[in-house]
Design a protein around this motif. Structure first.
Motif, PDB file in Angstrom:
ATOM      1  N   PRO A 156       0.807  -1.222   0.000  1.00 23.97           N
ATOM      2  CA  PRO A 156       0.000   0.000   0.000  1.00 23.97           C
ATOM      3  C   PRO A 156       0.841   1.273   0.000  1.00 23.97           C
ATOM      4  N   VAL A 157       0.236   2.368  -0.373  1.00 20.40           N
ATOM      5  CA  VAL A 157       0.841   3.691  -0.240  1.00 20.40           C
ATOM      6  C   VAL A 157       1.277   3.886   1.211  1.00 20.40           C
ATOM      7  N   GLY A 158       2.502   4.331   1.421  1.00 21.58           N
ATOM      8  CA  GLY A 158       3.012   4.508   2.778  1.00 21.58           C
ATOM      9  C   GLY A 158       3.622   3.270   3.369  1.00 21.58           C
ATOM     10  N   ASN A 159       3.450   2.106   2.666  1.00 24.16           N
ATOM     11  CA  ASN A 159       4.210   0.900   2.992  1.00 24.16           C
ATOM     12  C   ASN A 159       3.994   0.396   4.420  1.00 24.16           C
ATOM     13  N   GLU A 160       2.822   0.687   4.970  1.00 23.14           N
ATOM     14  CA  GLU A 160       2.495   0.268   6.344  1.00 23.14           C
ATOM     15  C   GLU A 160       3.562   0.720   7.347  1.00 23.14           C
ATOM     16  N   GLY A 161       4.051   1.949   7.108  1.00 17.25           N
ATOM     17  CA  GLY A 161       4.961   2.572   8.073  1.00 17.25           C
ATOM     18  C   GLY A 161       6.408   2.183   7.958  1.00 17.25           C
ATOM     19  N   LEU A 162       6.783   1.389   6.966  1.00 17.66           N
ATOM     20  CA  LEU A 162       8.195   1.036   6.772  1.00 17.66           C
ATOM     21  C   LEU A 162       8.832   2.100   5.887  1.00 17.66           C
ATOM     22  N   VAL A 163       9.779   2.870   6.438  1.00 18.50           N
ATOM     23  CA  VAL A 163      10.333   4.047   5.759  1.00 18.50           C
ATOM     24  C   VAL A 163      11.842   3.892   5.601  1.00 18.50           C
ATOM     25  N   LEU A 164      12.324   4.165   4.406  1.00 18.53           N
ATOM     26  CA  LEU A 164      13.757   4.127   4.125  1.00 18.53           C
ATOM     27  C   LEU A 164      14.260   5.542   3.877  1.00 18.53           C
ATOM     28  N   GLN A 165      15.419   5.864   4.462  1.00 17.56           N
ATOM     29  CA  GLN A 165      16.079   7.136   4.189  1.00 17.56           C
ATOM     30  C   GLN A 165      17.382   6.852   3.446  1.00 17.56           C
ATOM     31  N   PRO A 166      17.494   7.257   2.172  1.00 17.00           N
ATOM     32  CA  PRO A 166      18.632   6.846   1.326  1.00 17.00           C
ATOM     33  C   PRO A 166      19.863   7.728   1.488  1.00 17.00           C
ATOM     34  N   TYR A 167      20.340   7.877   2.708  1.00 19.78           N
ATOM     35  CA  TYR A 167      21.543   8.680   2.962  1.00 19.78           C
ATOM     36  C   TYR A 167      22.756   7.750   2.920  1.00 19.78           C
ATOM     37  N   TRP A 168      23.117   7.310   1.707  1.00 22.58           N
ATOM     38  CA  TRP A 168      24.180   6.314   1.595  1.00 22.58           C
ATOM     39  C   TRP A 168      25.573   6.921   1.764  1.00 22.58           C
ATOM     40  N   SER A 169      25.708   8.200   1.536  1.00 16.25           N
ATOM     41  CA  SER A 169      27.028   8.842   1.598  1.00 16.25           C
ATOM     42  C   SER A 169      26.918  10.183   2.309  1.00 16.25           C
ATOM     43  N   PRO A 170      28.009  10.642   2.939  1.00 12.98           N
ATOM     44  CA  PRO A 170      27.980  11.939   3.627  1.00 12.98           C
ATOM     45  C   PRO A 170      27.779  13.085   2.642  1.00 12.98           C
ATOM     46  N   LYS A 171      27.154  14.155   3.124  1.00 14.86           N
ATOM     47  CA  LYS A 171      27.016  15.397   2.374  1.00 14.86           C
ATOM     48  C   LYS A 171      27.270  16.541   3.338  1.00 14.86           C
ATOM     49  N   ILE A 172      27.247  17.770   2.836  1.00 11.48           N
ATOM     50  CA  ILE A 172      27.598  18.916   3.672  1.00 11.48           C
ATOM     51  C   ILE A 172      26.743  18.977   4.937  1.00 11.48           C
ATOM     52  N   LYS A 173      25.439  18.851   4.796  1.00 12.23           N
ATOM     53  CA  LYS A 173      24.549  18.976   5.944  1.00 12.23           C
ATOM     54  C   LYS A 173      24.384  17.681   6.717  1.00 12.23           C
ATOM     55  N   ILE A 174      24.839  16.562   6.147  1.00 12.48           N
ATOM     56  CA  ILE A 174      24.701  15.268   6.822  1.00 12.48           C
ATOM     57  C   ILE A 174      26.044  14.526   6.778  1.00 12.48           C
ATOM     58  N   PRO A 175      27.062  15.044   7.476  1.00 10.56           N
ATOM     59  CA  PRO A 175      28.412  14.496   7.356  1.00 10.56           C
ATOM     60  C   PRO A 175      28.567  13.075   7.899  1.00 10.56           C
ATOM     61  N   TRP A 176      27.633  12.620   8.738  1.00 11.28           N
ATOM     62  CA  TRP A 176      27.752  11.278   9.312  1.00 11.28           C
ATOM     63  C   TRP A 176      26.692  10.328   8.754  1.00 11.28           C
ATOM     64  N   ALA A 177      26.201  10.632   7.585  1.00 17.20           N
ATOM     65  CA  ALA A 177      25.050   9.913   7.031  1.00 17.20           C
ATOM     66  C   ALA A 177      25.290   8.416   6.885  1.00 17.20           C
ATOM     67  N   LYS A 178      24.255   7.656   7.188  1.00 18.97           N
ATOM     68  CA  LYS A 178      24.171   6.226   6.898  1.00 18.97           C
ATOM     69  C   LYS A 178      22.747   5.940   6.456  1.00 18.97           C
ATOM     70  N   GLY A 179      22.605   4.970   5.567  1.00 19.24           N
ATOM     71  CA  GLY A 179      21.268   4.587   5.133  1.00 19.24           C
ATOM     72  C   GLY A 179      20.484   3.988   6.291  1.00 19.24           C
ATOM     73  N   THR A 180      19.188   4.250   6.321  1.00 22.35           N
ATOM     74  CA  THR A 180      18.350   3.814   7.442  1.00 22.35           C
ATOM     75  C   THR A 180      17.017   3.290   6.946  1.00 22.35           C
ATOM     76  N   MET A 181      16.575   2.188   7.550  1.00 21.50           N
ATOM     77  CA  MET A 181      15.205   1.731   7.355  1.00 21.50           C
ATOM     78  C   MET A 181      14.589   1.580   8.744  1.00 21.50           C
ATOM     79  N   ASP A 199       5.946  -7.345  12.003  1.00 23.28           N
ATOM     80  CA  ASP A 199       5.739  -8.676  11.436  1.00 23.28           C
ATOM     81  C   ASP A 199       4.870  -8.677  10.187  1.00 23.28           C
ATOM     82  N   VAL A 200       4.291  -7.536   9.802  1.00 26.55           N
ATOM     83  CA  VAL A 200       3.468  -7.487   8.588  1.00 26.55           C
ATOM     84  C   VAL A 200       4.320  -7.257   7.345  1.00 26.55           C
ATOM     85  N   HIS A 201       5.572  -6.876   7.535  1.00 25.31           N
ATOM     86  CA  HIS A 201       6.390  -6.475   6.395  1.00 25.31           C
ATOM     87  C   HIS A 201       7.057  -7.669   5.719  1.00 25.31           C
ATOM     88  N   THR A 202       7.088  -7.604   4.390  1.00 24.13           N
ATOM     89  CA  THR A 202       7.603  -8.678   3.556  1.00 24.13           C
ATOM     90  C   THR A 202       8.691  -8.143   2.627  1.00 24.13           C
TER      91      THR A 202
END
Length: 521
Positions: free
Chosen positions: A345-370, A375-378
């Motif tokens: 569904p739209v919104g993925n039942e609350g499973l959210v990914l943030q694609p910060y795979w590499s550091p940038k100026i405003k996010i120097p310590w960035a790491k990807g996050t989900m 138990d509903v997620h597949t």
């Protein structure tokens, strides 16, 4: 309509495309040759042999000649566009001294604070940019080579990007386009030339303008195909090679985005969002606006490093079923992966990914996050999280660019491999709340390169003329504003908070990985 064709050579991270175009934007013949994007000698390193790029380009050009010899003989000019921030080093005899350091490379140098004058330290700390500045200097690849490969550094005459290397092999000249100089380089982005004055950015790189190659504006002549290059590629000796620009800049032009009321989204290995402006506008504080492929214009841009690369990663790690079925059906695995978007569904039942795979100026310590597992997620939710996460990252960039440029973006042009999927385009439209449109091709980078090449030989006198003749609207996806409302709730209450709330944790993860690196064979 002219009977003359041009050849656009387009290097991505994972493949090279050679495409013959006519002056109405039609692909006459296309050859795509994939290659392994990099080899890695240590964790986080990404390098590529120069011959990997050249040999696969030659292979692609030969395929064109074999498949359509009559059209091949009508080629009157060549243009080159490549990935950015991918450099190597050449000596006084124009010999390459080491493999390319690919933009994905994450190695860091250790010489940071000691090379920055005290006065500049005070200035950077006063504007709260000391930490980001040091972070950028650490990941600037030429600095690492200076520190760890002194023999290469001492023998270096020039530092060149991939575009400069291909131009060199084709023409024998160390010349590149102004619009290709995007990366960790001593480049004055506002004035679109090499840095010559001592400013704070001077201390980001250990090399100055003396180690950089000559630049010309897009649509200018780089040189001509040499006899040696002709023998290898099959192209006619003496064909003009026209200066174009970076892959993303060509893609924006090839999407027909010349003003700030439209945005260009690229769904490539790096996902990006750009607009085109007449004024120099930083998309984020201290993040430069890149030179557009049209002289004097700028492309404020926000990047999501390894954006659609995540789709490839998912396919390789979890898409065995789709890959097997695709081989049986004769289609791409990505087409079958689209089915996973239909069962979530739209919104993925609350499973959210943030694609910060590499550091940038405003996010120097960035790491990807989900975040948000239950138990509903597949596996299907995991895939949708990737697509929606890229969409959230692009919306974040769109918001920043609009605010800083004072623009009112009314629609989005989308291109790149990820844009082939109608479902992905609809998700991007729903997240941004704007119409998302496609042209006649998803190969807009190569198309923009061809348009510039035609301008270079005088077929078109203005960029507007090139757009009117070669860019044709195809599909348009209107946003579902009810879905947009759902996405905005997740964006503002979850996505925007993830990095801010976990910054220290990400810093600790990076410290751990530096302390216990895992060598790679």
């Amino acid at each position: 309509m002219s009977n003359d064709y041009v050849l656009a050579i387009d290097f991505g991270t994972q493949s090279v495309r050679a495409i013959i175009y006519n002056d109405r934007g039609m692909e006459i013949c296309k050859a795509k040759v994939p290659f392994t994007p990099y080899f890695s000698l240590n964790s986080g390193w990404a390098e590529q042999h120069p011959e990997t790029y050249w040999d696969n380009m030659v292979k692609a050009i030969h395929r064109l000649k074999e498949e359509y010899p009559l059209g091949f003989d009508r080629i009157v000019a060549v243009g080159v566009t490549t990935i950015r921030d991918t450099i190597t080093f050449v000596d006084k005899d124009k010999k390459v001294l080491r493999p390319f350091l690919v933009w994905l490379d994450e190695r860091e140098c250790s010489r940071v604070e000691e090379v920055i004058p005290f006065s500049q330290k005070l200035l950077l700390k006063a504007v709260k940019m000391w930490e980001p500045f040091c972070g950028i200097r650490k990941v600037t690849k030429m600095n690492w080579v200076h520190e760890h490969e002194p023999e290469v550094w001492n023998n270096t005459e020039k530092i060149i990007q991939l575009s400069g290397y291909i131009n060199l092999r084709l023409t024998g000249r160390l010349v590149d386009s102004v619009a290709s100089q995007i990366g960790h380089l001593p480049f004055d982005y506002k004035n679109q030339k090499w840095q010559t004055k001592k400013v704070v950015n001077t201390y980001l790189t250990d090399a100055g303008a003396d180690k950089m190659i000559d630049l010309v504006d897009s649509t200018s002549l780089i040189g001509h195909i040499t006899a040696e290059a002709a023998a290898e590629t099959g192209l006619k000796a003496g064909l003009p090679v026209i200066a174009c620009g970076s892959d993303k800049g060509c893609e924006t032009f090839g999407s027909g985005v010349l003003g700030s009321d439209k945005a260009s989204i690229s769904m490539g290995t790096t996902a990006t969002i750009q607009i085109t402006t007449q004024k120099y506008v930083e998309p984020e504080p201290f993040m430069p606006a890149y030179p557009a492929v049209i002289k004097g214009l700028y492309n404020p841009e926000v990047e999501i490093f390894r954006g659609c690369w995540m789709v490839t990663w998912f396919k390789e790690q979890f898409g065995e079923k789709e890959c097997a079925r695709a081989a049986e059906l004769g289609c791409s695995p990505e087409q079958l992966l689209d089915e996973l978007l239909d069962v979530t569904p739209v919104g993925n039942e609350g499973l959210v990914l943030q694609p910060y795979w590499s550091p940038k100026i405003k996010i120097p310590w960035a790491k990807g996050t989900m975040i948000g597992f239950s138990d509903v997620h597949t596996r299907a939710h995991f895939y949708r999280a990737i697509i929606e996460g890229i969409g959230f990252g692009l919306y974040e960039g769109l918001s920043s660019i609009q605010q800083r440029a004072g623009s009112n973006i009314k629609s989005i042009m989308i291109s790149g491999g990820g844009s082939v999927s109608d479902r992905v385009c609809r998700i991007i439209a729903d997240i941004t709340g704007l119409p998302v449109c496609k042209t006649q091709t998803y190969e807009n980078s190569a198309l923009g390169c061809a348009m510039l090449t035609y301008m270079g030989i005088g077929t078109f006198k203005t960029p507007q003329q090139a757009i009117s003749h070669m860019v044709h609207d195809d599909k348009c996806y209107m946003p579902d504003m009810k879905n947009h409302e759902k996405y905005m709730l997740l964006y503002h209450t979850v996505y925007e908070r993830v990095y801010r709330k976990n910054r220290k944790t990400f810093k600790n993860i990076r410290a751990y990985n530096r302390r216990y690196p895992v060598p790679k064979s």
